[in-house]
Design an enzyme around this catalytic site. Structure first.
Site, PDB file in Angstrom:
ATOM      1  N   GLU A 103       1.618   8.919   5.519  1.00  9.95           N
ATOM      2  CA  GLU A 103       0.455   8.338   4.828  1.00  9.95           C
ATOM      3  C   GLU A 103      -0.376   9.418   4.152  1.00  9.95           C
ATOM      4  O   GLU A 103      -0.707  10.449   4.751  1.00  9.95           O
ATOM      5  CB  GLU A 103      -0.450   7.581   5.788  1.00  9.95           C
ATOM      6  CG  GLU A 103       0.105   6.332   6.396  1.00  9.95           C
ATOM      7  CD  GLU A 103       0.676   5.275   5.469  1.00  9.95           C
ATOM      8  OE1 GLU A 103       0.624   5.409   4.237  1.00  9.95           O
ATOM      9  OE2 GLU A 103       1.194   4.285   6.017  1.00  9.95           O
ATOM     10  N   HIS A 104      -0.717   9.165   2.916  1.00 12.00           N
ATOM     11  CA  HIS A 104      -1.527  10.050   2.079  1.00 12.00           C
ATOM     12  C   HIS A 104      -0.848  11.396   1.842  1.00 12.00           C
ATOM     13  O   HIS A 104      -1.494  12.348   1.444  1.00 12.00           O
ATOM     14  CB  HIS A 104      -2.928  10.255   2.678  1.00 12.00           C
ATOM     15  CG  HIS A 104      -3.812   9.054   2.487  1.00 12.00           C
ATOM     16  ND1 HIS A 104      -4.822   8.999   1.549  1.00 12.00           N
ATOM     17  CD2 HIS A 104      -3.823   7.849   3.103  1.00 12.00           C
ATOM     18  CE1 HIS A 104      -5.426   7.814   1.606  1.00 12.00           C
ATOM     19  NE2 HIS A 104      -4.837   7.092   2.546  1.00 12.00           N
ATOM     20  N   GLY A 164      -4.610  -6.954  -0.869  1.00 11.33           N
ATOM     21  CA  GLY A 164      -5.527  -6.117  -0.078  1.00 11.33           C
ATOM     22  C   GLY A 164      -5.054  -5.910   1.347  1.00 11.33           C
ATOM     23  O   GLY A 164      -5.848  -5.606   2.239  1.00 11.33           O
ATOM     24  N   GLY A 179      -2.469  -3.726   2.154  1.00 15.23           N
ATOM     25  CA  GLY A 179      -1.748  -2.459   2.296  1.00 15.23           C
ATOM     26  C   GLY A 179      -0.248  -2.621   2.134  1.00 15.23           C
ATOM     27  O   GLY A 179       0.528  -1.789   2.593  1.00 15.23           O
ATOM     28  N   ASP A 188       4.322   4.040  -3.623  1.00 15.26           N
ATOM     29  CA  ASP A 188       4.496   2.591  -3.732  1.00 15.26           C
ATOM     30  C   ASP A 188       5.356   2.218  -4.935  1.00 15.26           C
ATOM     31  O   ASP A 188       6.307   1.436  -4.830  1.00 15.26           O
ATOM     32  CB  ASP A 188       3.131   1.896  -3.841  1.00 15.26           C
ATOM     33  CG  ASP A 188       2.230   2.231  -2.668  1.00 15.26           C
ATOM     34  OD1 ASP A 188       2.728   2.834  -1.696  1.00 15.26           O
ATOM     35  OD2 ASP A 188       1.028   1.905  -2.727  1.00 15.26           O
ATOM     36  N   TYR A 200     -10.537   5.704   0.029  1.00 16.11           N
ATOM     37  CA  TYR A 200      -9.246   6.321  -0.319  1.00 16.11           C
ATOM     38  C   TYR A 200      -9.486   7.513  -1.252  1.00 16.11           C
ATOM     39  O   TYR A 200      -8.959   8.608  -1.044  1.00 16.11           O
ATOM     40  CB  TYR A 200      -8.345   5.288  -1.002  1.00 16.11           C
ATOM     41  CG  TYR A 200      -6.992   5.818  -1.423  1.00 16.11           C
ATOM     42  CD1 TYR A 200      -5.868   5.623  -0.630  1.00 16.11           C
ATOM     43  CD2 TYR A 200      -6.831   6.528  -2.614  1.00 16.11           C
ATOM     44  CE1 TYR A 200      -4.625   6.110  -1.007  1.00 16.11           C
ATOM     45  CE2 TYR A 200      -5.596   7.022  -3.006  1.00 16.11           C
ATOM     46  CZ  TYR A 200      -4.496   6.806  -2.196  1.00 16.11           C
ATOM     47  OH  TYR A 200      -3.280   7.298  -2.577  1.00 16.11           O
TER      48      TYR A 200
HETATM   49  C1  GAF Z   1      -1.835   3.583  -1.059  1.00 15.99           C
HETATM   50  C2  GAF Z   1      -1.512   4.419  -2.285  1.00 15.99           C
HETATM   51  F1  GAF Z   1      -1.327   3.621  -3.369  1.00 15.99           F
HETATM   52  C3  GAF Z   1      -0.267   5.275  -2.049  1.00 15.99           C
HETATM   53  O1  GAF Z   1      -0.040   6.119  -3.129  1.00 15.99           O
HETATM   54  C4  GAF Z   1      -0.396   6.101  -0.759  1.00 15.99           C
HETATM   55  O2  GAF Z   1      -1.263   7.188  -0.942  1.00 15.99           O
HETATM   56  C5  GAF Z   1      -0.852   5.218   0.394  1.00 15.99           C
HETATM   57  O3  GAF Z   1      -1.982   4.437   0.065  1.00 15.99           O
HETATM   58  C6  GAF Z   1      -1.180   6.024   1.616  1.00 15.99           C
HETATM   59  O4  GAF Z   1      -0.050   6.624   2.137  1.00 15.99           O
HETATM   60  O5  GAF Z   1      -0.830   2.651  -0.835  1.00 15.99           O
END
Ligand code: GAF
Length: 430
Positions: free
Chosen positions: A20-21, A107, A109, A157, A211
């Site tokens: 993640e991120h 919304g 995720g 994504d 975010y």
């Molecule tokens: C969201 C963002 F769109 C992705 O690019 C990614 O950063 C994710 O959060 C976190 O892993 O889905």
């Protein structure tokens, strides 16, 4: 009078197993596509304009072919942004009517936005008679979101929604877009399901959101590590390097970067566990990932933490974590197939009792991405059965390679002959 010809283009949603991120700092991610869909239906308009309509929202939009206006702040921005990016590439798109329908939870995720972007890209590439490499389709959709919609998302994504194959998770190096498809049915994993539990708490990745704030904090640390150690990005950095500059960073930046560096290591462990078919090891990594996402990245919320905790108490649950951009959304759980029914009943009951919220639950098979559904939009061919089997391949190495790669593993044999467009996630009955 005959009705106008309509052609449908679909793109799935996605769930991220881990990573993640990490996708905007050259890191690794391990998502899979899930059988929710956006459908972009294309037809000829009666005039020389571009028309956008949507089944989920009442607003309609019509723009002239030379229109270059900025976003309007509704659903249509995702599709218009894709059109804009095609125009930037010099791809001439004839007038059209594009109608968007979909069932990717909003919304939650699960990437409803990227699903709209990629479905739109598939439709408009087809309409323009154009093809792009797989990686370029994903990058185009990401640019639409970054530049037109104004959300500072990474590439995960759009990439998985474009390139995924049924029966596989997709291990992606976000620095160079090298990827591998990892079968989801090796060893003990064949007896497991991916169960996604929606907390019902909405999340967003727009500019000005938490975010975006996290991304800034990550970039603060990355900039310093680049200056000090010449690393290309956080994907190259080690915890020792981060620790040595800790005093110069804000406490937030230090924590966010700690999450990213350790998360990259967790993605590698998760990929190895998947290749080994070791459900217990994979579950353990998911669990550790949640702790880091909660405590270091501080992107969880009480409802989600509750769901993860209850999940961890259930027999047959190997691991659970918050998935996606954070601050709400869904929990991804790895659960033994024969325990799923009891798991779902227990988690839903506990959540309802504590939060008075009915959690939606989705049993998700790894699904095909848009290019598998619409191969005519990509310059690359799908793999054939003679390709190297991913189960014997080592995890991704961090070598710099070009964007847009061929598949490296065969897709699941079970894909052949199924009508994937109509596959739907199985909503748990309990
Ligand atoms: C969201 C963002 F769109 C992705 O690019 C990614 O950063 C994710 O959060 C976190 O892993 O889905």
């Amino acid at each position: 009078m005959s009705s106008p010809r309509v052609i449908d283009f679909t793109a799935p949603g996605r769930v991220n197993l881990i990573g993640e991120h990490t996708d905007y700092s050259g890191g690794l991610v391990l998502p899979m596509a899930i059988p929710f869909h956006t459908t972009a239906s294309l037809s000829e308009p009666a005039d020389d304009h571009y028309h956008f309509t949507c089944g989920m929202f009442p607003t309609k939009r019509t723009i002239a072919r030379d229109d270059r206006s900025t976003r309007v702040g509704d659903w249509s921005d995702y599709s218009v942004g894709v059109l804009r990016e095609l125009q930037v590439l010099g791809i001439e798109v004839p007038p059209f009517h594009l109608h968007i329908e979909g069932n990717v939870p909003l919304g939650a995720g699960l990437s409803s936005s990227a699903s709209v972007e990629v479905a739109t890209a598939a439709a408009l590439l087809h309409h323009a008679g154009a093809k792009l490499p797989v990686g370029e389709i994903a990058l185009l959709a990401q640019r639409a979101e970054n530049r037109y919609v104004g959300s500072p998302c990474g590439i995960m994504d759009q990439f998985v929604i474009t390139a995924a194959r049924a029966g596989h998770a997709l291990l992606l190096n976000t620095r160079d877009l090298e990827y591998k498809l990892l079968p989801m049915n090796t060893g003990a994993l064949a007896a497991c399901s991916i169960v996604v539990v929606n907390s019902g708490v909405k999340h967003t990745v727009t500019a000005g959101s938490a975010y975006a704030e996290r991304r800034k904090e990550v970039e603060e640390g990355q900039t310093l590590l680049r200056e000090r150690f010449g690393v290309r990005d956080l994907g190259d950095a080690e915890m020792e390097q981060l620790d040595s500059v800790r005093a110069e960073l804000s406490p937030e930046s230090y924590k966010r970067c700690s999450h990213i560096i350790t998360e990259n290591a967790r993605v590698k462990r998760a990929a190895a566990a998947m290749l080994a078919g070791d459900a217990a090891a994979l579950g353990q990594v998911l669990q550790e990932g949640h702790v880091s996402y909660r405590d270091l990245f501080e992107a969880s919320c009480e409802e989600v933490d509750f769901l993860v905790e209850v999940a961890g108490q259930q027999p047959g649950c190997f691991g659970a974590r918050l998935t996606g951009g954070g601050f709400g959304g869904c929990v991804v759980n790895l659960v033994a197939k024969d325990a799923v029914e009891d798991f779902v009943a227990a988690v839903k009951a506990a959540y309802k009792q504590h939060w008075q919220i009915d959690a939606e639950v989705y049993l998700c098979e790894a699904s095909d991405g848009a290019v598998a559904e619409h191969p005519e939009i990509a310059t690359e061919e799908a793999p054939d059965e003679r390709d190297l089997h991913a189960a014997t391949a080592p995890p991704l190495e961090r070598s710099a390679r070009r964007v847009g790669h061929r598949f490296t593993a065969p897709h699941a044999a079970s894909v052949a002959g199924t009508d994937r467009r109509h596959d739907r996630p199985h909503r748990a009955a309990v």
